[in-house]
Motif scaffolding. Structure first.
Motif, PDB file in Angstrom:
ATOM      1  N   ARG A 329      98.921  92.831  72.461  1.00  0.00           N
ATOM      2  CA  ARG A 329      99.558  91.521  72.560  1.00  0.00           C
ATOM      3  C   ARG A 329     100.514  91.496  73.732  1.00  0.00           C
ATOM      4  O   ARG A 329     101.197  92.494  74.014  1.00  0.00           O
ATOM      5  CB  ARG A 329     100.301  91.204  71.263  1.00  0.00           C
ATOM      6  N   ASN A 330     100.586  90.323  74.408  1.00  0.00           N
ATOM      7  CA  ASN A 330     101.424  90.193  75.591  1.00  0.00           C
ATOM      8  C   ASN A 330     101.963  88.766  75.695  1.00  0.00           C
ATOM      9  O   ASN A 330     101.420  87.827  75.105  1.00  0.00           O
ATOM     10  CB  ASN A 330     100.629  90.508  76.864  1.00  0.00           C
ATOM     11  N   LEU A 331     103.000  88.619  76.466  1.00  0.00           N
ATOM     12  CA  LEU A 331     103.530  87.300  76.816  1.00  0.00           C
ATOM     13  C   LEU A 331     102.951  86.887  78.168  1.00  0.00           C
ATOM     14  O   LEU A 331     102.782  87.726  79.061  1.00  0.00           O
ATOM     15  CB  LEU A 331     105.051  87.331  76.901  1.00  0.00           C
ATOM     16  N   THR A 332     102.671  85.594  78.318  1.00  0.00           N
ATOM     17  CA  THR A 332     102.185  85.062  79.595  1.00  0.00           C
ATOM     18  C   THR A 332     103.232  84.128  80.178  1.00  0.00           C
ATOM     19  O   THR A 332     104.069  83.553  79.446  1.00  0.00           O
ATOM     20  CB  THR A 332     100.869  84.301  79.416  1.00  0.00           C
ATOM     21  N   ASN A 333     103.165  83.969  81.489  1.00  0.00           N
ATOM     22  CA  ASN A 333     104.103  83.053  82.139  1.00  0.00           C
ATOM     23  C   ASN A 333     103.859  81.600  81.705  1.00  0.00           C
ATOM     24  O   ASN A 333     104.787  80.795  81.578  1.00  0.00           O
ATOM     25  CB  ASN A 333     104.028  83.182  83.664  1.00  0.00           C
ATOM     26  N   PHE A 334     102.610  81.254  81.446  1.00  0.00           N
ATOM     27  CA  PHE A 334     102.286  79.890  81.010  1.00  0.00           C
ATOM     28  C   PHE A 334     102.800  79.622  79.593  1.00  0.00           C
ATOM     29  O   PHE A 334     103.334  78.556  79.294  1.00  0.00           O
ATOM     30  CB  PHE A 334     100.768  79.696  81.082  1.00  0.00           C
ATOM     31  N   GLY A 335     102.639  80.633  78.706  1.00  0.00           N
ATOM     32  CA  GLY A 335     103.133  80.475  77.338  1.00  0.00           C
ATOM     33  C   GLY A 335     104.639  80.352  77.290  1.00  0.00           C
ATOM     34  O   GLY A 335     105.191  79.533  76.539  1.00  0.00           O
ATOM     35  N   LEU A 336     105.334  81.176  78.105  1.00  0.00           N
ATOM     36  CA  LEU A 336     106.793  81.082  78.143  1.00  0.00           C
ATOM     37  C   LEU A 336     107.254  79.752  78.726  1.00  0.00           C
ATOM     38  O   LEU A 336     108.260  79.187  78.303  1.00  0.00           O
ATOM     39  CB  LEU A 336     107.368  82.231  78.979  1.00  0.00           C
ATOM     40  N   PHE A 337     106.496  79.256  79.720  1.00  0.00           N
ATOM     41  CA  PHE A 337     106.850  77.960  80.308  1.00  0.00           C
ATOM     42  C   PHE A 337     106.716  76.830  79.285  1.00  0.00           C
ATOM     43  O   PHE A 337     107.553  75.939  79.214  1.00  0.00           O
ATOM     44  CB  PHE A 337     105.972  77.694  81.528  1.00  0.00           C
ATOM     45  N   ARG A 338     105.656  76.876  78.479  1.00  0.00           N
ATOM     46  CA  ARG A 338     105.493  75.867  77.427  1.00  0.00           C
ATOM     47  C   ARG A 338     106.637  75.942  76.421  1.00  0.00           C
ATOM     48  O   ARG A 338     107.153  74.921  75.961  1.00  0.00           O
ATOM     49  CB  ARG A 338     104.155  76.054  76.714  1.00  0.00           C
ATOM     50  N   LYS A 339     107.032  77.173  76.066  1.00  0.00           N
ATOM     51  CA  LYS A 339     108.152  77.335  75.136  1.00  0.00           C
ATOM     52  C   LYS A 339     109.439  76.800  75.749  1.00  0.00           C
ATOM     53  O   LYS A 339     110.241  76.131  75.077  1.00  0.00           O
ATOM     54  CB  LYS A 339     108.313  78.822  74.777  1.00  0.00           C
ATOM     55  N   TYR A 340     109.632  77.057  77.042  1.00  0.00           N
ATOM     56  CA  TYR A 340     110.832  76.559  77.714  1.00  0.00           C
ATOM     57  C   TYR A 340     110.871  75.032  77.700  1.00  0.00           C
ATOM     58  O   TYR A 340     111.924  74.434  77.433  1.00  0.00           O
ATOM     59  CB  TYR A 340     110.870  77.078  79.151  1.00  0.00           C
ATOM     60  N   ILE A 341     109.717  74.400  78.003  1.00  0.00           N
ATOM     61  CA  ILE A 341     109.670  72.935  78.012  1.00  0.00           C
ATOM     62  C   ILE A 341     109.962  72.378  76.625  1.00  0.00           C
ATOM     63  O   ILE A 341     110.687  71.382  76.474  1.00  0.00           O
ATOM     64  CB  ILE A 341     108.311  72.438  78.524  1.00  0.00           C
ATOM     65  N   ASN A 342     109.439  73.000  75.580  1.00  0.00           N
ATOM     66  CA  ASN A 342     109.728  72.553  74.207  1.00  0.00           C
ATOM     67  C   ASN A 342     111.219  72.610  73.914  1.00  0.00           C
ATOM     68  O   ASN A 342     111.792  71.687  73.332  1.00  0.00           O
ATOM     69  CB  ASN A 342     108.958  73.406  73.204  1.00  0.00           C
ATOM     70  N   GLU A 343     111.845  73.725  74.290  1.00  0.00           N
ATOM     71  CA  GLU A 343     113.282  73.863  74.059  1.00  0.00           C
ATOM     72  C   GLU A 343     114.068  72.847  74.888  1.00  0.00           C
ATOM     73  O   GLU A 343     115.056  72.274  74.418  1.00  0.00           O
ATOM     74  CB  GLU A 343     113.733  75.285  74.416  1.00  0.00           C
ATOM     75  N   TYR A 344     113.604  72.614  76.107  1.00  0.00           N
ATOM     76  CA  TYR A 344     114.274  71.641  76.972  1.00  0.00           C
ATOM     77  C   TYR A 344     114.195  70.242  76.371  1.00  0.00           C
ATOM     78  O   TYR A 344     115.186  69.493  76.376  1.00  0.00           O
ATOM     79  CB  TYR A 344     113.629  71.670  78.366  1.00  0.00           C
ATOM     80  N   LEU A 345     113.035  69.876  75.844  1.00  0.00           N
ATOM     81  CA  LEU A 345     112.872  68.553  75.232  1.00  0.00           C
ATOM     82  C   LEU A 345     113.778  68.390  74.019  1.00  0.00           C
ATOM     83  O   LEU A 345     114.372  67.321  73.807  1.00  0.00           O
ATOM     84  CB  LEU A 345     111.414  68.329  74.832  1.00  0.00           C
ATOM     85  N   HIS A 346     113.896  69.431  73.197  1.00  0.00           N
ATOM     86  CA  HIS A 346     114.735  69.337  71.993  1.00  0.00           C
ATOM     87  C   HIS A 346     116.219  69.264  72.343  1.00  0.00           C
ATOM     88  O   HIS A 346     117.029  68.815  71.525  1.00  0.00           O
ATOM     89  CB  HIS A 346     114.475  70.527  71.067  1.00  0.00           C
ATOM     90  N   ASN A 347     116.567  69.694  73.535  1.00  0.00           N
ATOM     91  CA  ASN A 347     117.964  69.633  73.945  1.00  0.00           C
ATOM     92  C   ASN A 347     118.263  68.436  74.843  1.00  0.00           C
ATOM     93  O   ASN A 347     119.427  68.206  75.185  1.00  0.00           O
ATOM     94  CB  ASN A 347     118.348  70.920  74.685  1.00  0.00           C
TER      95      ASN A 347
END
Length: 427
Positions: A329-347
């Protein structure tokens, strides 16, 4: 020759006698003079009545809280009512003045009768117009198609009025006229087809609450995209956002498809649904050293720690060979970017947190992978809505570089020139 002249004179005399012309010159001059005097007196009475009716309505307008009497003045109701008294004088005096001219007495009587019918209809119309304007000032009725109902009532009244005029003019019986109308009913239906369809459509639009005055509607077939400013029996007027006016047949609102934005304004938010295209070639796994750098982004720092711990434990428990980054299992730059955008929207303060909010990946295509923002702004005003959406995507586009991602766009002439220069250097 003389005999022919005598015949013409005799014929002319007979015609004048039949139409009621009295050969006595004095009586002709007397009747004509009396008619002129009567018209002068009627005009003076009209002016006096107009003055007092206006004065009376102004007094009522000052003493009442409603603006209905003010609208009666605006719609010239007093002007038409002022015609009634002088008209009544003419109606009573003409038979006396023209008692020696039987034909002309009947002719003038018909004219007066027809004018009375038309005048009554005009008075009713001004009262209805004042009522329409009054109801439009009330919030309860401001968005209702009042014009359509008044137009239907006036069409019916004008129908009765025209029928009465025809009966007076030709001395017909009502049964004869009804029989004639029955014979030409198909032609009447053809002539008033749009009116009938518009009347039916107005009722359906009102009963089903499909469109109100002030609604924003979009109807591509008629080039309409703006606010409804008027709903009539035959047409609906839309003021487009470019300040042009589109006219839509009322019947088209029930026969064709259109979009009404009222539901959006009545809801708790206005939807934002827009995407950017990410180059698939820029998506990759993230090594440990890059994750350490990305932990500086505050919105996802805790998420990276949590996910990194879970991934390490998972890979160790299964003895995953991490010499090759893609194993386990690994983290991808695209997956982290999607997570960042979700957090940004909630804030983000301009979005409704109680409505659906997400950043999602759509089906990839020949241009890349669409990354879509799906959320609802609290402010539904067009200008503010566009500002909120632009602000979010400004941040999104500017953030891409921190995750080593690229946004797809067609090459420009400048980029092609730069590519050619680099290719020449290589060769």
């Amino acid at each position: 020759m003389d005999s022919k002249i005598e015949k013409i004179i005799d014929f002319t005399y007979d015609v004048l006698i039949k139409v009621g012309f009295n050969p006595t010159f004095a009586s002709y001059i007397s009747a004509f003079g009396n008619l002129i005097v009567l018209m002068i007196i009627a005009y003076l009475i009209f002016k006096i009545c107009l003055y007092w009716f206006h004065r009376l309505l102004n007094i009522l307008a000052e003493k009442t809280h409603t603006n209905f009497d003010d609208l009666l003045i605006t719609n010239k109701t007093a002007k038409y009512i002022s015609h009634l008294i002088p008209l009544l004088l003419i109606y009573k005096a003409v038979p006396i003045i023209l008692q020696k001219f039987t034909y002309w007495e009947g002719f003038f009587a018909k004219i007066v009768d027809m004018y009375i019918v038309i005048l009554v209809l005009l008075i009713i119309r001004t009262v209805f117009n004042a009522l329409r304007d009054h109801l439009k000032t009330m919030p309860r009725y401001s968005d209702k198609p009042i014009d359509s109902y008044i137009q239907v009532i006036m069409i019916v009244l004008w129908g009765f009025g025209v029928t009465a005029i025809i009966l007076m003019l030709f001395n017909l019986k009502p049964q004869t006229l009804i029989t004639t109308f029955g014979a030409i009913s198909a032609i009447v239906l053809l002539i008033f087809r749009d009116t009938i369809l518009g009347f039916i459509a107005s009722i359906q639009v009102s009963v089903n609450d499909m469109v109100r005055i002030g609604d924003w509607i979009t109807m591509d077939k008629f080039g309409a995209d703006g606010d409804v400013i008027e709903i009539n029996l035959a047409t609906v007027k839309v003021r487009n956002f470019d300040n042009t006016t589109s006219t839509i047949p009322t019947y088209s609102l029930i026969s064709d498809s259109f979009k009404n934005w009222r539901g959006m304004f009545n809801s708790d938010g206005r939807r934002i649904k827009r995407h950017v295209l990410i180059k698939s070639s820029s998506i990759r796994f993230l090594p440990e050293e890059e994750l350490a750098e990305l932990k500086k982004i505050q919105l996802i720092a805790d998420y990276i720690d949590e996910r990194q711990t879970d991934i390490v434990n998972f890979n160790r428990s299964r003895s995953i060979d991490k010499s090759l980054l893609m194993n386990g299992r690994n983290l991808t730059n695209f997956g982290l970017f999607r997570k960042y955008i979700n957090e940004y929207l909630h804030n983000y303060p301009g979005l409704n947190k109680n409505m659906l909010m997400m950043c999602r990946q759509l089906q990839s295509n020949e241009f890349g992978i669409p990354l879509e923002i799906y959320a609802f702004s609290e402010d539904k005003t067009w200008e503010n809505y566009e500002f909120i959406m632009a602000d979010i995507f400004d941040h999104l586009i500017a953030s891409v570089v921190y995750f080593d991602l690229e946004i797809y766009e067609l090459p420009t002439s400048k980029s092609l020139v730069q590519f050619a220069k680099e290719s020449n250097k290589l060769t």
